[in-house]
Design an enzyme around this catalytic site. Structure first.
Site, PDB file in Angstrom:
ATOM      1  N   THR A  15       0.820  -1.213   0.000  1.00 33.68           N
ATOM      2  CA  THR A  15       0.000   0.000   0.000  1.00 33.68           C
ATOM      3  C   THR A  15       0.857   1.268   0.000  1.00 33.68           C
ATOM      4  OG1 THR A  15      -1.555  -1.232   1.360  1.00 33.68           O
ATOM      5  CG2 THR A  15      -1.926   1.119   1.184  1.00 33.68           C
ATOM      6  N   VAL A  16       1.779   1.347   0.944  1.00 33.39           N
ATOM      7  CA  VAL A  16       2.549   2.594   1.075  1.00 33.39           C
ATOM      8  C   VAL A  16       3.553   2.747  -0.073  1.00 33.39           C
ATOM      9  CG1 VAL A  16       4.070   3.948   2.562  1.00 33.39           C
ATOM     10  CG2 VAL A  16       2.243   2.571   3.579  1.00 33.39           C
ATOM     11  N   LYS A 109       7.722   1.324  12.680  1.00 37.72           N
ATOM     12  CA  LYS A 109       7.778   1.755  14.088  1.00 37.72           C
ATOM     13  C   LYS A 109       8.322   0.676  15.011  1.00 37.72           C
ATOM     14  CE  LYS A 109       3.006   1.348  13.229  1.00 37.72           C
ATOM     15  NZ  LYS A 109       3.186   1.768  11.863  1.00 37.72           N
ATOM     16  N   GLU A 133       9.385   9.861   9.565  1.00 31.44           N
ATOM     17  CA  GLU A 133       8.105  10.550   9.764  1.00 31.44           C
ATOM     18  C   GLU A 133       6.929   9.595   9.578  1.00 31.44           C
ATOM     19  OE1 GLU A 133       7.569  14.358  10.325  1.00 31.44           O
ATOM     20  OE2 GLU A 133       6.122  13.012  11.199  1.00 31.44           O
ATOM     21  N   VAL A 136       5.223   7.236  12.596  1.00 31.34           N
ATOM     22  CA  VAL A 136       4.339   7.678  13.667  1.00 31.34           C
ATOM     23  C   VAL A 136       3.193   8.519  13.108  1.00 31.34           C
ATOM     24  CG1 VAL A 136       4.165   8.958  15.833  1.00 31.34           C
ATOM     25  CG2 VAL A 136       6.256   7.697  15.309  1.00 31.34           C
ATOM     26  N   ILE A 140       0.508  12.749   9.749  1.00 25.87           N
ATOM     27  CA  ILE A 140       0.710  13.880  10.664  1.00 25.87           C
ATOM     28  C   ILE A 140       2.210  14.115  10.838  1.00 25.87           C
ATOM     29  CG2 ILE A 140       0.231  14.806  12.951  1.00 25.87           C
ATOM     30  CD1 ILE A 140      -2.102  12.891  13.182  1.00 25.87           C
ATOM     31  N   GLY A 191     -12.376  -2.582   6.837  1.00 26.59           N
ATOM     32  CA  GLY A 191     -10.959  -2.454   6.498  1.00 26.59           C
ATOM     33  C   GLY A 191     -10.189  -1.570   7.453  1.00 26.59           C
ATOM     34  N   LYS A 209       4.830   3.796  18.758  1.00 31.66           N
ATOM     35  CA  LYS A 209       4.866   5.186  18.303  1.00 31.66           C
ATOM     36  C   LYS A 209       5.216   6.127  19.459  1.00 31.66           C
ATOM     37  CE  LYS A 209       1.305   4.097  14.865  1.00 31.66           C
ATOM     38  NZ  LYS A 209      -0.171   4.054  14.671  1.00 31.66           N
ATOM     39  N   GLY A 307      -3.056   4.629   6.089  1.00 31.48           N
ATOM     40  CA  GLY A 307      -3.599   4.682   4.743  1.00 31.48           C
ATOM     41  C   GLY A 307      -2.537   5.066   3.741  1.00 31.48           C
TER      42      GLY A 307
END
Lengths: 434, 434
Positions: A15-16, A109, A133, A136, A140, A191, A209, A307
């Site tokens: 996904t990422v 993490k 980044e 966590v 954000i 999901g 985190k 996500g």
């Protein structure tokens, strides 16, 4: 300003990873413009498990390899992105990249929380930065906020809702009175929870985190073995209802608090939080982190904690950071060997304690006198009577207790448990006054 | 990593300037540790108006000068901090610093919003960066968020509550039913409004900040002359009450919205916002900025928008940034000459319009038919009857109007104003669906 194109190696294309591809494809030119040409980059190698799997988008077949190490070793790769998860192969990959002088961007993490000590030592030794980044709170930018924006502050407290799955489950239990299994099922259907939900609901995803946030806030790597972690699996609709009656919501809170004397409290657990606190309004799978700095005062960062888009967005932001070179830009490195973590028994809050008791004369007196013996004050009680059955034999009795060390509460409750009026072990929630 | 100590020159030593001194004195060592030694710095020159004024803390007398230019010219000064405000002397100072190759940190929003074009051109020419986190929303690291964290996103919208004074005044009018002059007086008594409140309440302080945010989000300097700005001076308790009846709060909102076709809408005005929107919960003098990125999704940044600690905290964060050298770290530079600003008449929202009318048969029909002629749909009405005086002669009649371009609404209202039933000019608020 260098205008050469930097090569990116992606380890992992789920996904990422595919989100990172998408962003660079869509906005590569924009990113170059915004960085005045210094952040020109190109994905040059992608390690995957299964070459035959169909990939979204138009990723050229020749980029793919099943060899993780090729991502590091390929001479056209300048920066390595680790998105494979886990703490074994990922550790080897990151180590190898750092030793090759290739900056690492990771969203892992668990890796950082469990093996950060080793990794940051290698980072320092090799003068090669690790950026994280994406590890966590997804999109954000909380790592950069703590590291850069609060650089001139002692960080007095960090309070986060940093596991979206738990937040969703607790919210549905609150809104719709669902039981934990019902709410978990709903989260899975939508999901919002993974097939194996363990790390989300047992608190460890959030704890990892918090360990990272605490480490960068206080300059030493917090040992995950010394961190108090409780999950949401045992939260009942009854306690959520009582919380609401009393003006609270139940949230999985991760806290890093610096005491006056320099000790650091760090804990993740479902806690009572006043309905009027801004974190109480964090709904669905959103994340939020409230930070208090001694000069900055209160601030809050809110957004999507997981996500494709949000997490890939953080990876790309780190990639741009990485293109700036490590000379004065090592990202985070610990600057203390260790720090003073406060034992959980010495941390003090007020509490909600629910006792399930046989309703006979003297019950309240018995419990109250044990609490009194341990010098624990009672600030309130709550035990709604069943209107249809005012003479019920078993009742739920809630005591709100004044602030005292957790250790003292445990001793008192151990003694209460010996009373024969108890039909169940007492249920305890901290009331966090943030 | 350079370990030499960098010299800071401070122009201005009011609230923020002395806050910077305090932070460096308290946390200088911490900042050095956190930056792995690269951010060692020392204040070496301070320009003030009046040398005889007593200063807080133990600032050595020999640092002070009344000559602004000495702050730049002093050879021991490497980085110049501009905190004098205004757009004339500050412009000369910043220009001179850039031309001397000394990076500038400023909290001067008016300077950047009104003379940014000239300043960033000099910054580019001299390869010397300007940092300005403190110029927007005090302690909220919104500049870094837009520049760094969202670097891989098209920024679809920015919605901010970025003037604390206005927010406080509107809140008190809402909570306590105060009139505007009463709430303003209260804000002044509490030190939340300056002696001259003009720029706060007429919207321009917020507009300056929105111009800066819009400029860094979209890569070109937005000309302040093309920006639509309205203040809160004419907001009445009656409209606030009606807003509440209808499920809204009135907030001074600053918006930067990217249209599908690439046009940028930018406006600051008191607007209706749903009570359930997270920005509706921003109370007192707090600031908050909600940003939507095409990959990141929604995020929100919240904190103190003014005051010594928060603003000085942002200045110090920029100072650390400045110590990293400008080679790959120019901060922001425009990368487009210009962009397409949408004319205010072409921006479309739904609206609240209040008509003060003489209550005679046909009034509603007259107004409604003018609106219909201009193809403006009515989605709702609100005109509470005075229970004690149901036959009152003059009444307030609110129409909620479907989305249409502002220009069309203006034409329609000009025509409505010709009707003889109107006793006052119509009052219009946009309803922002963020």
């Amino acid at each position: 300003m260098s205008c050469s194109v930097l090569g990116i190696g992606l380890a992992g294309f789920g996904t990422v990873g595919s989100g990172v591809w998408k962003i660079l494809e869509e906005h590569g030119r924009l990113i170059e413009s915004r960085s005045q040409g210094s952040a020109a980059m190109e994905i040059r190698k992608i390690a995957v498990r299964d070459l035959s799997k169909k990939r979204e988008g138009n990723t050229p077949a020749e980029l793919f390899t099943t060899s993780l190490m090729e991502v590091v070793e390929n001479p056209s790769v300048d920066i390595v992105v680790e998105l494979i998860g886990g703490t074994e192969a990922a550790f080897d990959l990151v180590t190898k990249a750092l030793k090759a002088g290739k900056p690492v961007v990771t969203g892992n993490k668990a890796l950082l929380a469990e093996r950060g000590t080793e990794l940051f030592a290698i980072s320092k030794e090799t003068n090669t930065p690790i950026y994280f980044e994406a590890a966590v709170a997804g999109g954000i930018p909380i790592i950069k906020a703590v590291q850069q924006s609060l650089v001139g502050n002692q960080i007095e407290s960090i309070a986060g809702i940093i596991n979206g799955t738990s937040n969703y489950i607790l919210q549905r239990m609150t809104e719709a009175g669902l039981s934990y299994p019902e709410a978990l099922k709903e989260a899975k259907d939508l999901g919002y929870a993974e097939a194996d939900e363990t790390l989300d609901v047992n608190g460890w995803d959030a704890a990892h985190k918090a360990i990272i946030l605490g480490s960068i806030a206080h300059g030493f790597l917090i040992n995950y073995k010394n961190v108090y972690v409780r999950g949401i699996e045992k939260v009942t609709p009854l306690d959520i209802q009582f919380a609401s009656d009393l003006g609270y919501v139940v949230k999985l809170l991760s806290l890093v608090i610096a005491n006056k004397d320099g000790g650091i409290e760090i804990r993740t657990q479902p806690s009572f939080l006043s309905k009027t606190h801004i974190l109480a309004s964090v709904h669905d799978v959103f994340n939020a982190v409230a930070i208090k700095g001694d000069h900055l005062g209160e601030s809050l960062f809110y957004g999507r904690g997981a996500g494709q888009g949000p997490t890939a967005s953080s990876v790309v932001s780190d990639l741009v950071e990485a293109t700036r070179g490590s000379e004065t830009n090592m990202g985070f490195l610990p600057y203390k060997k260790t720090g003073d973590l406060v034992d959980i028994d010495d941390t003090a809050t007020s509490y909600y304690v629910r006792f399930s008791v046989t309703d006979r004369p003297g019950v309240i007196a018995d419990i109250a006198s044990v609490l009194a013996k341990h010098e624990i004050g009672i600030s309130g009680t709550h035990s709604p009577v069943d209107a249809d059955n005012p003479d019920a034999e078993f009742v739920e009795m809630v005591f709100l207790l004044h602030t005292c060390p957790f250790g003292r509460l445990k001793l008192a409750l151990a003694e209460v448990e010996n009373l024969d009026c108890l039909t169940n072990r007492p249920v305890v929630f901290r009331i966090e006054a943030l």
